[in-house]
Enzyme design. Sequence first.
Site, short mmCIF file in Angstrom:
data_model
loop_
_atom_site.label_atom_id
_atom_site.label_comp_id
_atom_site.label_asym_id
_atom_site.label_seq_id
_atom_site.Cartn_x
_atom_site.Cartn_y
_atom_site.Cartn_z
N ASP A 91 0.81 -1.22 0.00
CA ASP A 91 0.00 0.00 0.00
C ASP A 91 0.85 1.27 0.00
O ASP A 91 2.08 1.21 0.15
CB ASP A 91 -0.97 0.00 1.20
CG ASP A 91 -0.28 -0.39 2.51
OD1 ASP A 91 0.97 -0.42 2.56
OD2 ASP A 91 -0.99 -0.67 3.49
N GLU A 146 -9.59 -1.53 5.47
CA GLU A 146 -10.25 -1.12 6.70
C GLU A 146 -11.54 -1.93 6.92
O GLU A 146 -12.03 -2.60 6.00
CB GLU A 146 -10.59 0.37 6.61
CG GLU A 146 -9.36 1.27 6.49
CD GLU A 146 -8.57 1.38 7.79
OE1 GLU A 146 -8.52 0.42 8.57
OE2 GLU A 146 -7.98 2.46 8.03
N ASP A 206 -7.13 -1.86 14.29
CA ASP A 206 -8.54 -2.19 14.03
C ASP A 206 -8.68 -3.51 13.26
O ASP A 206 -9.74 -3.82 12.74
CB ASP A 206 -9.24 -1.05 13.29
CG ASP A 206 -8.66 -0.78 11.90
OD1 ASP A 206 -7.72 -1.49 11.49
OD2 ASP A 206 -9.16 0.14 11.22
C1 GLP Z 1 -0.50 0.59 8.43
C2 GLP Z 1 -0.16 -0.29 7.26
C3 GLP Z 1 -0.33 -1.76 7.60
C4 GLP Z 1 0.34 -2.06 8.92
C5 GLP Z 1 -0.28 -1.23 10.01
C6 GLP Z 1 0.30 -1.51 11.38
O1 GLP Z 1 -1.85 0.85 8.56
N1 GLP Z 1 -0.93 0.00 6.11
O2 GLP Z 1 0.21 -2.55 6.56
O3 GLP Z 1 0.23 -3.43 9.21
O4 GLP Z 1 -0.05 0.13 9.68
O5 GLP Z 1 1.40 -0.68 11.61
P1 GLP Z 1 2.44 -0.87 12.76
O6 GLP Z 1 3.26 -2.05 12.38
O7 GLP Z 1 3.24 0.39 12.77
O8 GLP Z 1 1.67 -1.10 14.01
#
Ligand code: GLP
Length: 258
Positions: A67, A143, A136
Site C-alpha cells: 500500500d 479497513e 482495528d
Molecule cells: C498501516 C499499514 C499496515 C500495517 C499497520 C500496522 O496501517 N498500512 O500494513 O500493518 O499500519 O502498523 P504498525 O506495524 O506500525 O503497528
Amino acid sequence: MEIIVKDNAEQMSRVAARVVAKVLNAKPDAVLGLATGSTPLGLYKELVRMHKDEGLDFSQVTTFNLDEYVGLTKDHPQSYHYFMHENLFKHVNIPTQNVYIPSGTTDNYEAFCRWYEQEIVDSGGIDLQVLGIGGDGHIAFNEPSSSLGSRTRIKTLAKQTIDDNARFFDSAEQVPIYAITMGVGTILEARQCLVLANGRSKAAAVAAMIEGPVTSMITASALQLHPRTMAIIDRDAAGNLKMLEYYEWIQEKMVNAP
Ligand code: GLP
C-alpha cells in the site's frame, strides 16, 4: 493458521527473517509481498544483516508492496516508498526495476490499480506475502467493511488508523485520508502469508484475527481462509488468545509429528 509465539519482538523478527530466507534460498527469483509500519522493521534489519554477513541474495527477487498513502510523493519521509528505500532496498542488492510499490501520485488510480494487479500476475504471483496488522484488525489498508474479495483500489482510512499513524506525522491532520492498497482478495492469492504482530496494543486485533469469526470488520480474519498462513507474534500480542496453551503445545509437539 500456524501460530508461533515468541518472547519478544526481536525473536519474532529473527524467526520471520528465517522464513523469508528459506523462500529465497529455495527460489532465488521469488516474488515477495512486503509491508510497512513499525512491525516489520526488525525483520528488514535482520534481512539486511543476512545480506551483508551471510550473502542472502536479492539480485533476482521481485517485490510488491501492499500500500501507499495517496498524495505523498516518493521522497516524502512518511511515504511507504521512502520507508522501503530507507529500511530495506538501499541496503540490499535488489534491482530497482524489480521493486513495485503502489503510486500515491498517479493521475489515474483506476488504471494504475489494474496495472498493479496485472504486474503481480505477470511476475508469476506472490510467493510470500509479509503482513502486519492494524489496531482495528486491518491488513494492508483494508479497513473494516472492506470486501474480502477486494482488489487493489483506493480506500478511505478509518479514524482509528489515522490516529494510530499520527505518531509518524506532526499531527493527525497531516495523515492522508486516502490510501491505495492491495485488496484482501489480492493478498489471499499469495502462495504463503506471514503475518507479524507485537505489543499489547495488537492483542485484541490478533485474537480477532486468529480466533474470531471471519468477518470483513476484521480483514485480517480472512487469513483463516488461506491454506498457508503463519502468524509470528510476541507474547504481548498473544495476550488475548484463548487457546494460547494449545498453540504452544502444537509448536512443541510438531517436532516429532509423523
Ligand atoms: C498501516 C499499514 C499496515 C500495517 C499497520 C500496522 O496501517 N498500512 O500494513 O500493518 O499500519 O502498523 P504498525 O506495524 O506500525 O503497528
